[in-house]
Write an enzyme that holds these catalytic residues in place. Sequence first.
Site, PDB file in Angstrom:
ATOM      1  N   ASP A 197       0.852  -1.192   0.000  1.00  0.00           N
ATOM      2  CA  ASP A 197       0.000   0.000   0.000  1.00  0.00           C
ATOM      3  C   ASP A 197       0.887   1.240   0.000  1.00  0.00           C
ATOM      4  O   ASP A 197       1.599   1.507   0.965  1.00  0.00           O
ATOM      5  CB  ASP A 197      -0.913  -0.005   1.228  1.00  0.00           C
ATOM      6  CG  ASP A 197      -2.004   1.050   1.149  1.00  0.00           C
ATOM      7  OD1 ASP A 197      -1.831   2.043   0.413  1.00  0.00           O
ATOM      8  OD2 ASP A 197      -3.031   0.890   1.833  1.00  0.00           O
ATOM      9  N   ASP A 233      -1.830   6.162  -6.180  1.00  0.00           N
ATOM     10  CA  ASP A 233      -2.237   5.286  -5.088  1.00  0.00           C
ATOM     11  C   ASP A 233      -2.425   3.870  -5.605  1.00  0.00           C
ATOM     12  O   ASP A 233      -3.111   3.648  -6.605  1.00  0.00           O
ATOM     13  CB  ASP A 233      -3.536   5.798  -4.458  1.00  0.00           C
ATOM     14  CG  ASP A 233      -4.057   4.889  -3.358  1.00  0.00           C
ATOM     15  OD1 ASP A 233      -3.247   4.485  -2.500  1.00  0.00           O
ATOM     16  OD2 ASP A 233      -5.255   4.574  -3.356  1.00  0.00           O
TER      17      ASP A 233
END
Length: 426
Positions: free
Chosen positions: A108, A307
Amino acid sequence: MASSSSSSSSSFPFILFFTLLCLCKCNASPRLPTTLTIIPINSDLSKSSLPSLDQIDAHDKARLIFLDSLAAKKEAPIASGTPFHQAGSYLVKANVGTPGQALLMAMDTSYDAAWVPCSGCIGCSGSTRFGHKNSSSFRPLRCAMPQCRQAPNSFCAASWCRFKATYGASSFEGLMSLDSLVLADDTLPKYAFGCLRQVTGKPVLSQGLLGLGRGPLSLLSQAGNLYRNTFSYCLPSFRSSSFTGTLRLGPVGQPTRIDFTPLLSNPSRPTLYYVNMTGIRVGRRFVNLPPSALAFDPATGAGTIFDSGTMVTRLVAPAYAAVRDEFRKRIKLPVSSLGGYDTCFTEPFVPPTISFHFDGMFVTLPRENVVIDSSFGTTTCLAMAAAPDNVNSVVNVIASYQQQNHRVLYDVANSRIGVSRELCSY
């Protein structure tokens, strides 16, 4: 003569030493790149079990609530919908503890800390747990350690550092800990991570998370000089059963023919990878956008980020409307909607390319990054959406679906991101 012979004899060991030292340096093998295979979490699922467009939309709405919570380090509300681990996460193999215990951890880029479900965890999903009691190098983190202050919502209990956090549709708490983390052939001793003890809400990622953000608990920060604040990845299609996606750590083996755009710093959201997007092109036409749609503003959190956890690119409402309207003009077919996607077609069509323009770089997306097919293949939709109304909808998110089959290089040491085309699913 005797003096000269004695001098030559005494200098011989030094000559031999420096000769051997030179040979060792000349023949030393350069450091090989640290490369881990990236596995889409859905790779072992049948086609019928892949996430639907509704599930992807629910996932992304929960994700944007999480990203919004990073603005002031506040706790995110528990969001309904699909938990992250059921739609679009990418996994890498890590070994934790001594001896090493293999875990498939989700990567992440918008999160700093790492955490794993520990044995005895209440509410953790899956059957795989990190047996911390079986690791000879496991140590709970004391409150006085600096990593305790860096952990999310940390607090002390009997001198040990504990934490509470939310992630997607889950909330959890656990014990901050230190143990060995092994990635490929690299060992990072005394790596600080969360040992989950209790989870409420939706289950979290079953085997843990590896934070690749820009903060002090991220992999780059804890690795020190090992990876020189550099990593890259190529994300394979989450719907592909054949893939060669990789996470590459450190500057060695990174692409050299690649364009870059500068990273921007946002003190209120220091973890996120902000860049300056300057325009969007549909086909050959730049769409008309108000300057505020792309402007970077640290005070409000506005701007554009890369992201890995959001699945489909989300644009602020004016930017999305402009892209959507131009896209529809190019297709010239009846438009329908499906789930959270409002630009869908049931007839075959050839979509135009879409290009994102940044300072010093532009990325042109082919069909596979522009449109997404429904689970049954009867409907095809524009693979973008507007930011939901229930969050701070000022952030444009360049999401994983648009990054698939590209090498995305995070050169944090030189404060820049690069993107180049690379096929890693087939």
